[in-house]
Enzyme design. Structure first.
Site, PDB file in Angstrom:
ATOM      1  N   ASN A   1      43.456  28.442  40.333  1.00  0.00           N
ATOM      2  CA  ASN A   1      42.556  28.811  39.245  1.00  0.00           C
ATOM      3  C   ASN A   1      41.209  28.103  39.396  1.00  0.00           C
ATOM      4  OD1 ASN A   1      42.922  26.167  38.360  1.00  0.00           O
ATOM      5  ND2 ASN A   1      44.411  26.727  36.792  1.00  0.00           N
TER       6      ASN A   1
ATOM      7  N   HIS B   1      17.220   6.293  74.784  1.00  0.00           N
ATOM      8  CA  HIS B   1      17.966   7.315  75.493  1.00  0.00           C
ATOM      9  C   HIS B   1      17.537   7.381  76.952  1.00  0.00           C
ATOM     10  CE1 HIS B   1      19.081   8.541  71.477  1.00  0.00           C
ATOM     11  NE2 HIS B   1      19.776   9.593  71.907  1.00  0.00           N
TER      12      HIS B   1
ATOM     13  N   SER C   1      40.630  38.298  42.756  1.00  0.00           N
ATOM     14  CA  SER C   1      40.979  39.242  43.814  1.00  0.00           C
ATOM     15  C   SER C   1      40.341  40.605  43.561  1.00  0.00           C
ATOM     16  CB  SER C   1      42.499  39.377  43.877  1.00  0.00           C
ATOM     17  OG  SER C   1      42.897  40.093  45.019  1.00  0.00           O
TER      18      SER C   1
ATOM     19  N   HIS D   1      46.823  41.486  38.810  1.00  0.00           N
ATOM     20  CA  HIS D   1      46.738  40.078  39.222  1.00  0.00           C
ATOM     21  C   HIS D   1      46.235  39.214  38.077  1.00  0.00           C
ATOM     22  CE1 HIS D   1      47.852  39.578  43.381  1.00  0.00           C
ATOM     23  NE2 HIS D   1      47.237  40.688  43.707  1.00  0.00           N
TER      24      HIS D   1
ATOM     25  N   GLN E   1      46.214  45.944  42.001  1.00  0.00           N
ATOM     26  CA  GLN E   1      45.211  44.878  42.079  1.00  0.00           C
ATOM     27  C   GLN E   1      44.870  44.359  40.689  1.00  0.00           C
ATOM     28  OE1 GLN E   1      44.336  44.004  45.191  1.00  0.00           O
ATOM     29  NE2 GLN E   1      43.427  42.192  44.306  1.00  0.00           N
TER      30      GLN E   1
ATOM     31  N   ASP F   1      49.930  42.282  51.318  1.00  0.00           N
ATOM     32  CA  ASP F   1      50.241  41.174  50.418  1.00  0.00           C
ATOM     33  C   ASP F   1      51.499  40.431  50.838  1.00  0.00           C
ATOM     34  OD1 ASP F   1      48.104  41.430  48.722  1.00  0.00           O
ATOM     35  OD2 ASP F   1      49.168  42.608  47.216  1.00  0.00           O
TER      36      ASP F   1
ATOM     37  N   GLU G   1      37.447  42.228  49.391  1.00  0.00           N
ATOM     38  CA  GLU G   1      38.565  41.471  49.949  1.00  0.00           C
ATOM     39  C   GLU G   1      39.528  42.426  50.653  1.00  0.00           C
ATOM     40  OE1 GLU G   1      42.144  38.531  48.310  1.00  0.00           O
ATOM     41  OE2 GLU G   1      40.882  39.647  46.899  1.00  0.00           O
ATOM     42  N   HIS G   2      39.896  43.490  49.966  1.00  0.00           N
ATOM     43  CA  HIS G   2      40.769  44.530  50.516  1.00  0.00           C
ATOM     44  C   HIS G   2      40.023  45.854  50.506  1.00  0.00           C
ATOM     45  CE1 HIS G   2      43.338  41.643  48.176  1.00  0.00           C
ATOM     46  NE2 HIS G   2      44.013  41.614  49.301  1.00  0.00           N
TER      47      HIS G   2
ATOM     48  N   TYR H   1      48.375  24.549  48.799  1.00  0.00           N
ATOM     49  CA  TYR H   1      48.490  24.728  47.348  1.00  0.00           C
ATOM     50  C   TYR H   1      49.081  26.107  47.056  1.00  0.00           C
ATOM     51  CZ  TYR H   1      47.449  24.520  42.390  1.00  0.00           C
ATOM     52  OH  TYR H   1      47.579  24.489  41.024  1.00  0.00           O
TER      53      TYR H   1
END
Length: 424
Positions: free
Chosen positions: A207, A413, A230, A255, A252, A354, A320-321, A122
Site C-alpha cells: 500500500n 592521476h 494496477s 483489485h 482488474q 497474474d 501495466e497490462h 514483501y
C-alpha cells in the site's frame, strides 16, 4: 462507464488520469526512525497497533509452515507446483553470463555477473491473500542465485499468515518468513533488527505506506520499483467478445478502488455491448463495491477511429497490462512501444499472467512502462567489471592516459601513471 470518442476529445484528454495521492511521508518517517532505534520492540508495537496481533515470536516457525502445507488441498499444491515450473522455465531464459576479452598485448578485461546476497520480499495482506506474488518475486531471485531470501507479510489479528501464502513460500524456497508488514516491515528489512536480518534489496508491492517506505530507504538498500494502483488497457476490434472484455475489465477493477480498466475499440457497437455487460457482471461480483468504485472513478470506454489510433492511445497510457483482443494480434505487437506485459489474442486474458503462464506479474504501473521493465532475474544480480594490463600493454597507453589526466587538471592521476612509465 460512459463511452468517449476520439472524434470528440483529444488523446491527451482521454488518457489523462488524476489520482489523489495521500502524503504519508511524515508518518512513515516516524515509523522508520522508531524501528531503526528500537528494533523488535517497535515492530511488535506496530503489529499490535495496525494488525491487532500481539506476537511473542516474529518469525514463522517450521511447525506453522508444515501445518500450512497439510491444510492446503493437494489440488492447489499441484497448481502451485505447475505455476512454479512455468515461471521457472520463463525466467531461466533471462540468466546473464559474464564475459572476458584478451588481446596480444596482454590486456584482460571482463565482466562478472554476481547474485545479490540477501533479498527481502514483501507480500501484501489486507483484503486478499496473494500466493502468486510469492512465486513471482521469489523464483527469479532463486534462479539468480540469491543466497538468502527473507519474506515478510502482515499477520491477521490471531497472529496467523494465510496457509496459501506459507505453502507458496515453502514451494518457492523462501529461507525465512516473518509476521510483519507495513512501513515497519520495510524498515526492519532495511535496517535489520534483533530478529530480522538487514537485506540488500527489497521487492514486492504494497500500500501507500509500504511504497513510501521503500522510496525513503532507497539508497541504503535497493528496491524493485514504486508500485502504484494496477491497470489494464484492452485494444479490441469487431472480432472481440463483449462478455469476455467486460470480464477482463472487472478482473482488474476488483483489485482496489484506485485500479484502472480501459477499453479502446474501433467499433461503437462493441463499446455499447461491453457497457451493458459491465453492469450485468458487476451485480454478480463478490467484490462489487471495490470494482464499482474503480469503474466509476477510473474506468474508460473509448471509441477510436482506427486501430492505429487505438495503439497510439495505448502507447500514450503505457499500461501495466495491455491486451490485444484483435483478429491478428501479432501484426500489432511490433507497434507497441510502452507496456509492462502484452497479452495477445482473444484466448490470452491478463489473469493468465497474474498466476500461471510464466512471465512475471510484478510490472511497472502508472505509465512507468515508458522507462522501466517487469521484475526479472536481472533485478537480483549486480555486475562487476575487471581489467588487467601487462607491462607491455601499460607502456603502450601510458602517454595517452597522462594526457587525459592533465587535460582534466588531475595531476595526481597523471603522476600515478608517470611513476610507472619512468620504470617501464
Amino acid at each position: 462507464m460512459t463511452i468517449r470518442r476520439t472524434s470528440e476529445e483529444s488523446i491527451t484528454a482521454l488518457t489523462s488520469r488524476e489520482v489523489e495521492s495521500q502524503d504519508v511521508t511524515e508518518v512513515v518517517a516516524e515509523i522508520l526512525a522508531d524501528v531503526k532505534q528500537n528494533g523488535d520492540e517497535a515492530i511488535r508495537a506496530y503489529t499490535k497497533k495496525f494488525d491487532g496481533a500481539k506476537l511473542a515470536e516474529l518469525r514463522v516457525s517450521e511447525a506453522e509452515i508444515s501445518s500450512a502445507i497439510q491444510e492446503t488441498t493437494p489440488e492447489f499444491l499441484a497448481v502451485l507446483e505447475q505455476a512454479k515450473q512455468n515461471i521457472q522455465q520463463f525466467h531461466e531464459k533471462q540468466v546473464q553470463r559474464g564475459f572476458i576479452t584478451t588481446d596480444e598485448q596482454g590486456t584482460v578485461m571482463g565482466q562478472r555477473v554476481i547474485p545479490l546476497e540477501k533479498v527481502g520480499v514483501y507480500v501484501p495482506g489486507g483484503t486478499a491473500a496473494y500466493p502468486s506474488t510469492v512465486l513471482m518475486d521469489v523464483l527469479p531471485a532463486k534462479i539468480a542465485g540469491v543466497s538468502k531470501i527473507v519474506m515478510i507479510t502482515p499477520p491477521n489479528a490471531e497472529g496467523k499468515i494465510p496457509t496459501a501464502i506459507l505453502a507458496a513460500a515453502k514451494i518457492a524456497g523462501v529461507d525465512e518468513i516473518y509476521k510483519v508488514g507495513g512501513a515497519q516491515g520495510v524498515a526492519a528489512l532495511a535496517y535489520g533488527t534483533e530478529s530480522l536480518p538487514k537485506v540488500d534489496k527489497i521487492v514486492g508491492p504494497g500500500n501507500i505506506f509500504v511504497a513510501t517506505a521503500k522510496r525513503m530507504v532507497y539508497g541504503l538498500v535497493d528496491i524493485d520499483m514504486i508500485a502504484g494502483p494496477s491497470d489494464v488497457l484492452i485494444v479490441a476490434d469487431e472480432s472481440a467478445n463483449p462478455r469476455w472484455l467486460a470480464a477482463d475489465l472487472l478482473a482488474q477493477a476488483e483489485h482496489d478502488a484506485l485500479a484502472q480498466a480501459i477499453l479502446v475499440t474501433t467499433n461503437e457497437e462493441l463499446a455499447q455491448a461491453v457497457q451493458v455487460e459491465l453492469q450485468a457482471q458487476l451485480d454478480a461480483l463478490p467484490r462489487k463495491e471495490i470494482a464499482q468504485q474503480s469503474i466509476d472513478n477510473n474506468g474508460k470506454l473509448i471509441v477510436a477511429k482506427d486501430i492505429e489510433e487505438a495503439l497510439a492511445i495505448a502507447n500514450q497510457v503505457a499500461p501495466e497490462h495491455l491486451e490485444l483482443c484483435v483478429a491478428e494480434p501479432f501484426s500489432l505487437l511490433g507497434k507497441v512501444k510502452h507496456a509492462g506485459s502484452v497479452f495477445l489474442g482473444h484466448y490470452t486474458p491478463e489473469v493468465l499472467g497474474d498466476y500461471f503462464a510464466g512471465p512475471n506479474h510484478t510490472l511497472p504501473t502508472e505509465g512507468t512502462a515508458r522507462f522501466s521493465s517487469p521484475l526479472s532475474v536481472d533485478d537480483f544480480i549486480k555486475k562487476s567489471s575487471y581489467l588487467y594490463y601487462s607491462k607491455e600493454a601499460l607502456h603502450t597507453v601510458a602517454n595517452q592516459v597522462i594526457d587525459f589526466a592533465e587535460m582534466e587538471g588531475l595531476s595526481g592521476h597523471a603522476r600515478s601513471m608517470r611513476v610507472r612509465k619512468e620504470e617501464l
